[in-house]
Design a protein around this motif. Structure first.
Motif, PDB file in Angstrom:
ATOM      1  N   SER A   1      42.578  -5.038  86.916  1.00  0.00           N
ATOM      2  CA  SER A   1      42.176  -5.396  85.546  1.00  0.00           C
ATOM      3  C   SER A   1      40.662  -5.231  85.394  1.00  0.00           C
ATOM      4  N   THR A   2      40.240  -5.034  84.156  1.00  0.00           N
ATOM      5  CA  THR A   2      38.813  -4.904  83.868  1.00  0.00           C
ATOM      6  C   THR A   2      38.067  -6.174  84.259  1.00  0.00           C
ATOM      7  N   ALA A   3      38.632  -7.320  83.901  1.00  0.00           N
ATOM      8  CA  ALA A   3      37.974  -8.592  84.196  1.00  0.00           C
ATOM      9  C   ALA A   3      37.755  -8.756  85.700  1.00  0.00           C
ATOM     10  N   GLU A   4      38.767  -8.418  86.473  1.00  0.00           N
ATOM     11  CA  GLU A   4      38.651  -8.556  87.923  1.00  0.00           C
ATOM     12  C   GLU A   4      37.612  -7.582  88.482  1.00  0.00           C
ATOM     13  N   LEU A   5      37.594  -6.361  87.965  1.00  0.00           N
ATOM     14  CA  LEU A   5      36.629  -5.364  88.407  1.00  0.00           C
ATOM     15  C   LEU A   5      35.201  -5.814  88.098  1.00  0.00           C
ATOM     16  N   LEU A   6      34.975  -6.318  86.894  1.00  0.00           N
ATOM     17  CA  LEU A   6      33.638  -6.763  86.509  1.00  0.00           C
ATOM     18  C   LEU A   6      33.198  -7.989  87.308  1.00  0.00           C
ATOM     19  N   GLN A   7      34.108  -8.910  87.556  1.00  0.00           N
ATOM     20  CA  GLN A   7      33.776 -10.104  88.343  1.00  0.00           C
ATOM     21  C   GLN A   7      33.383  -9.712  89.771  1.00  0.00           C
ATOM     22  N   PHE A   8      34.150  -8.813  90.370  1.00  0.00           N
ATOM     23  CA  PHE A   8      33.852  -8.360  91.728  1.00  0.00           C
ATOM     24  C   PHE A   8      32.526  -7.597  91.755  1.00  0.00           C
ATOM     25  N   ALA A   9      32.324  -6.725  90.779  1.00  0.00           N
ATOM     26  CA  ALA A   9      31.082  -5.954  90.700  1.00  0.00           C
ATOM     27  C   ALA A   9      29.867  -6.864  90.577  1.00  0.00           C
ATOM     28  N   ALA A  10      30.000  -7.930  89.801  1.00  0.00           N
ATOM     29  CA  ALA A  10      28.894  -8.884  89.646  1.00  0.00           C
ATOM     30  C   ALA A  10      28.557  -9.526  90.991  1.00  0.00           C
TER      31      ALA A  10
ATOM     32  N   LEU B   1      28.809  -8.150  93.781  1.00  0.00           N
ATOM     33  CA  LEU B   1      28.129  -7.130  94.582  1.00  0.00           C
ATOM     34  C   LEU B   1      26.739  -6.800  94.055  1.00  0.00           C
ATOM     35  N   GLY B   2      26.417  -7.316  92.872  1.00  0.00           N
ATOM     36  CA  GLY B   2      25.126  -7.022  92.267  1.00  0.00           C
ATOM     37  C   GLY B   2      25.109  -5.720  91.483  1.00  0.00           C
ATOM     38  N   LEU B   3      26.284  -5.219  91.115  1.00  0.00           N
ATOM     39  CA  LEU B   3      26.351  -3.994  90.323  1.00  0.00           C
ATOM     40  C   LEU B   3      26.127  -4.322  88.855  1.00  0.00           C
ATOM     41  N   ASP B   4      25.375  -3.501  88.190  1.00  0.00           N
ATOM     42  CA  ASP B   4      25.102  -3.679  86.766  1.00  0.00           C
ATOM     43  C   ASP B   4      26.347  -3.274  85.969  1.00  0.00           C
ATOM     44  N   GLU B   5      26.770  -4.118  85.068  1.00  0.00           N
ATOM     45  CA  GLU B   5      27.957  -3.850  84.262  1.00  0.00           C
ATOM     46  C   GLU B   5      27.847  -2.528  83.498  1.00  0.00           C
ATOM     47  N   ARG B   6      26.619  -2.110  83.187  1.00  0.00           N
ATOM     48  CA  ARG B   6      26.415  -0.845  82.467  1.00  0.00           C
ATOM     49  C   ARG B   6      26.830   0.367  83.296  1.00  0.00           C
ATOM     50  N   TRP B   7      26.987   0.191  84.600  1.00  0.00           N
ATOM     51  CA  TRP B   7      27.370   1.298  85.470  1.00  0.00           C
ATOM     52  C   TRP B   7      28.879   1.545  85.477  1.00  0.00           C
ATOM     53  N   LEU B   8      29.627   0.676  84.808  1.00  0.00           N
ATOM     54  CA  LEU B   8      31.083   0.859  84.725  1.00  0.00           C
ATOM     55  C   LEU B   8      31.373   2.150  83.967  1.00  0.00           C
ATOM     56  N   GLN B   9      32.158   3.007  84.558  1.00  0.00           N
ATOM     57  CA  GLN B   9      32.501   4.281  83.934  1.00  0.00           C
ATOM     58  C   GLN B   9      33.909   4.221  83.355  1.00  0.00           C
ATOM     59  N   ARG B  10      34.091   4.883  82.225  1.00  0.00           N
ATOM     60  CA  ARG B  10      35.377   4.940  81.529  1.00  0.00           C
ATOM     61  C   ARG B  10      35.896   3.555  81.150  1.00  0.00           C
ATOM     62  N   ARG B  11      35.008   2.732  80.678  1.00  0.00           N
ATOM     63  CA  ARG B  11      35.356   1.353  80.297  1.00  0.00           C
ATOM     64  C   ARG B  11      36.548   1.341  79.331  1.00  0.00           C
ATOM     65  N   GLY B  12      37.515   0.496  79.648  1.00  0.00           N
ATOM     66  CA  GLY B  12      38.683   0.330  78.795  1.00  0.00           C
ATOM     67  C   GLY B  12      39.742   1.405  78.950  1.00  0.00           C
TER      68      GLY B  12
ATOM     69  N   PHE C   1      33.677   1.907  89.125  1.00  0.00           N
ATOM     70  CA  PHE C   1      32.272   1.978  89.518  1.00  0.00           C
ATOM     71  C   PHE C   1      32.192   3.002  90.641  1.00  0.00           C
ATOM     72  N   ASP C   2      31.161   3.823  90.637  1.00  0.00           N
ATOM     73  CA  ASP C   2      30.907   4.715  91.759  1.00  0.00           C
ATOM     74  C   ASP C   2      30.122   3.934  92.799  1.00  0.00           C
ATOM     75  N   ILE C   3      30.555   4.056  94.048  1.00  0.00           N
ATOM     76  CA  ILE C   3      29.912   3.352  95.163  1.00  0.00           C
ATOM     77  C   ILE C   3      29.475   4.394  96.186  1.00  0.00           C
ATOM     78  N   PRO C   4      28.184   4.397  96.572  1.00  0.00           N
ATOM     79  CA  PRO C   4      27.748   5.362  97.582  1.00  0.00           C
ATOM     80  C   PRO C   4      28.335   5.010  98.953  1.00  0.00           C
ATOM     81  N   GLU C   5      28.611   6.029  99.725  1.00  0.00           N
ATOM     82  CA  GLU C   5      29.237   5.836 101.034  1.00  0.00           C
ATOM     83  C   GLU C   5      28.521   4.792 101.904  1.00  0.00           C
ATOM     84  N   PRO C   6      27.189   4.763 101.946  1.00  0.00           N
ATOM     85  CA  PRO C   6      26.535   3.752 102.793  1.00  0.00           C
ATOM     86  C   PRO C   6      26.862   2.299 102.392  1.00  0.00           C
TER      87      PRO C   6
END
Length: 128
Positions: A32-41, A43-54, A60-65
């Motif tokens: 779910s979107t809510a779960e993805l955003l909560q987890f991303a928060a 991790l310190g990911l900016d919500e604006r980085w969410l791609q294809r919202r909705g 979210f793109d995550i670099p391999e490292p």
């Protein structure tokens, strides 16, 4: 409900003219979107980085490292094929069933690896 990270490892360079970052990238997705955003928060990911919202393929793109730390935070590792299955399930309005998908994949793999013994003559019934 779960959050997943795939193993797509897509080679790309991102950023602006002043700051470029080259890496191989994975996708962080969720049920779910809510779960993805909560987890991303967390991790310190900016919500604006969410791609294809909705959309079914929001991520979210995550670099391999950073992938290992995302798994350490609780993301379930999935293959890129399983990630595609998740998007398809979301697109169809269905619940993504990772365990069921893996069971089907294992069954197909077992069938493909089964050895059939064929003889050039009929095998007599047991006890003959």
């Amino acid at each position: 409900m779960s959050v997943y990270i795939d193993d797509a490892f897509i080679d790309a360079t991102v950023g602006g003219a002043d700051r470029r970052f080259r890496s191989r990238w994975c996708h962080l997705v969720a049920d779910s979107t809510a779960e993805l955003l909560q987890f991303a928060a967390r991790l310190g990911l900016d919500e604006r980085w969410l791609q294809r919202r909705g959309e079914p393929g929001e991520h979210f793109d995550i670099p391999e490292p950073r992938r290992e730390s995302v798994v350490g935070a609780g993301a379930v590792e999935i293959s890129w094929r399983e990630s595609v299955a998740l998007v398809r399930a979301h697109r169809a309005g269905e619940t993504f069933d990772l365990a069921g998908l893996r069971a089907l994949d294992q069954s197909a793999s077992d069938s493909a690896n089964a050895t059939t013994v064929r003889t050039p003559w009929p095998v007599p019934p047991a006890g003959v």
